[in-house]
Scaffold this active site. Structure first.
Site, PDB file in Angstrom:
ATOM      1  N   ASN A 178      10.220  11.411  -4.769  1.00  0.00           N
ATOM      2  CA  ASN A 178       8.775  11.037  -5.187  1.00  0.00           C
ATOM      3  C   ASN A 178       7.893  11.650  -6.202  1.00  0.00           C
ATOM      4  O   ASN A 178       7.024  10.874  -6.902  1.00  0.00           O
ATOM      5  CB  ASN A 178       7.904  10.917  -3.856  1.00  0.00           C
ATOM      6  CG  ASN A 178       6.451  10.907  -3.924  1.00  0.00           C
ATOM      7  OD1 ASN A 178       5.879   9.702  -4.175  1.00  0.00           O
ATOM      8  ND2 ASN A 178       6.028  11.952  -4.064  1.00  0.00           N
ATOM      9  N   THR A 222      -4.474   7.076  -5.245  1.00  0.00           N
ATOM     10  CA  THR A 222      -3.913   8.514  -5.480  1.00  0.00           C
ATOM     11  C   THR A 222      -4.556   9.341  -6.355  1.00  0.00           C
ATOM     12  O   THR A 222      -5.237   8.417  -7.117  1.00  0.00           O
ATOM     13  CB  THR A 222      -2.366   8.536  -5.394  1.00  0.00           C
ATOM     14  OG1 THR A 222      -2.094   8.209  -6.724  1.00  0.00           O
ATOM     15  CG2 THR A 222      -1.555   7.750  -4.384  1.00  0.00           C
ATOM     16  N   VAL A 250      11.210  20.005  -9.632  1.00  0.00           N
ATOM     17  CA  VAL A 250      12.312  19.122  -9.710  1.00  0.00           C
ATOM     18  C   VAL A 250      13.055  18.750 -11.039  1.00  0.00           C
ATOM     19  O   VAL A 250      13.994  18.148 -11.097  1.00  0.00           O
ATOM     20  CB  VAL A 250      11.696  17.594  -9.034  1.00  0.00           C
ATOM     21  CG1 VAL A 250      11.349  17.459  -7.706  1.00  0.00           C
ATOM     22  CG2 VAL A 250      10.564  17.005 -10.136  1.00  0.00           C
ATOM     23  N   TYR A 277       6.768   6.364 -19.472  1.00  0.00           N
ATOM     24  CA  TYR A 277       6.698   6.020 -17.957  1.00  0.00           C
ATOM     25  C   TYR A 277       7.343   4.616 -17.727  1.00  0.00           C
ATOM     26  O   TYR A 277       8.365   5.037 -16.652  1.00  0.00           O
ATOM     27  CB  TYR A 277       5.201   5.736 -17.754  1.00  0.00           C
ATOM     28  CG  TYR A 277       4.844   5.633 -16.191  1.00  0.00           C
ATOM     29  CD1 TYR A 277       4.826   7.102 -15.379  1.00  0.00           C
ATOM     30  CD2 TYR A 277       4.680   4.813 -15.670  1.00  0.00           C
ATOM     31  CE1 TYR A 277       4.502   6.917 -14.087  1.00  0.00           C
ATOM     32  CE2 TYR A 277       4.379   4.623 -14.194  1.00  0.00           C
ATOM     33  CZ  TYR A 277       4.372   5.849 -13.487  1.00  0.00           C
ATOM     34  OH  TYR A 277       4.219   5.846 -12.002  1.00  0.00           O
ATOM     35  N   VAL A 287      -1.816   2.239  -6.410  1.00  0.00           N
ATOM     36  CA  VAL A 287      -2.093   2.899  -4.976  1.00  0.00           C
ATOM     37  C   VAL A 287      -3.116   3.949  -4.976  1.00  0.00           C
ATOM     38  O   VAL A 287      -3.215   4.669  -6.227  1.00  0.00           O
ATOM     39  CB  VAL A 287      -0.808   3.710  -4.813  1.00  0.00           C
ATOM     40  CG1 VAL A 287      -0.707   4.086  -3.086  1.00  0.00           C
ATOM     41  CG2 VAL A 287       0.619   2.696  -4.951  1.00  0.00           C
TER      42      VAL A 287
END
Ligand SMILES: NC(=O)c1ccc[n+]([C@@H]2O[C@H](COP(=O)([O-])OP(=O)(O)OC[C@H]3O[C@@H](n4cnc5c(N)ncnc54)[C@H](O)[C@@H]3O)[C@@H](O)[C@H]2O)c1
Length: 269
Positions: free
Chosen positions: A96, A195, A70, A160, A193
């Site tokens: 995402n 993950t 990306v 971030y 989350v």
């Protein structure tokens, strides 16, 4: 108002999910395909991305894997041609793909700064610039850009946080610019989350953070996917240029949740 995304809401529609080889992207791709979409599973990892495409097909859905970095605008340009040739349309885009980087300003190298900004923010710009014209030719669509709670408040991770604030701002600019094309653009802001990305750091960090989450737990990726599907669907046709926070209450009242539970533990509340 229709709020529930019906069983075949995406029949005949085509969607792209980046970073769909793992975590939230994988679950979003599976959920979209289960509701009828043809899903382009885009990931830099051919191994995990193609495994997700196979998983979708094994469940009776329609998927196409594309190996896409990306951060590479030329790769996005090639990808648009591929989608146009194979499907002739695009209805949904979920930007995402992302990487974690938990370091402050003084500990962030030039290389890390550029990498985080490239993967988390420039990718969203490249993706929207490349795919919005195809979406417009199909009569419009919906774009969901994945930011974070770190794009809403002061956060300890310099690159971030800056990248995720950037995603939020860029989404608003795109909503304004693309409205005439019939394209809606929104950002989502997940908290913690479950993950591989969340678990790539220390478990002590996650445990300690949970003390500030009123819901008292991390999110299941399906709880984020439900929000993404809502924003991609016809249940949200008047929602554009906004952000949806999916964080179990962390940013709205997490600090008081933590203060009150500390006081209770000490017998002071
Ligand atoms: N997990 C959380 O708690 C959390 C919270 C808030 C926001 N987010 C954001 O959600 C998104 C998904 O996170 P996740 O937790 O599912 O992560 P994950 O690490 O499980 O998955 C990320 C995917 O992105 C892919 N990817 C990385 N670099 C890429 C590139 N250059 N080109 C294409 N694909 C690339 C990876 O191969 C991987 O499949 C990210 O943008 C992340 O910043 C995550």
């Amino acid at each position: 108002m229709k709020t529930e995304v019906s069983d075949r809401a995406f029949d005949g529609r085509v969607a792209v999910v980046t970073g769909a080889g793992s975590g939230m992207g994988r679950v979003e791709a599976l959920a979209l395909a289960a509701k009828g979409a043809t899903v382009w599973v885009a990931d830099i990892s051919a191994e995990s991305g193609s495994a997700v495409a196979r998983e979708i097909e094994a469940a009776g859905g329609s998927a196409r894997f594309v190996e896409l970095d990306v951060t590479d605008p030329a790769a996005w340009a090639r990808f648009v041609d591929e989608v146009e040739q194979r499907d002739g349309r695009l209805d949904g885009l979920v930007n995402n793909a992302g990487v974690s980087h938990r370091f402050g300003i003084l500990d962030t190298t030039d290389e890390d700064w550029r990498r985080v900004m490239d993967v988390n923010l420039s990718s969203v710009f490249y993706g929207m610039r490349a795919l919005a014209p195809l979406m417009a030719r199909a009569g419009g669509g919906s774009i969901v850009n994945v930011s974070s709670i770190s794009g809403l408040l002061g956060y300890f991770a310099a690159g971030y946080a800056a990248s995720k604030w950037g995603v939020r701002g860029l989404s608003k600019t795109a909503a304004l610019e693309f409205a005439d094309l019939g394209i809606r653009v929104n950002s989502i802001h997940p908290g913690l989350v479950e993950t591989p990305l969340l678990n790539s750091g220390s478990s002590a960090f996650v445990e300690e953070s949970l003390r500030g989450v009123p819901a008292g737990r991390v999110a299941d990726p399906n709880e984020i996917a439900d929000t993404v599907l809502f924003l991609l669907s016809d249940s949200s046709t008047y929602i554009t240029g906004t952000e949806i926070v999916v964080d179990g209450g962390l940013t709205s009242g997490g600090i008081y949740h933590r203060i009150l539970s500390d006081l209770r533990e000490r017998g002071d509340a």
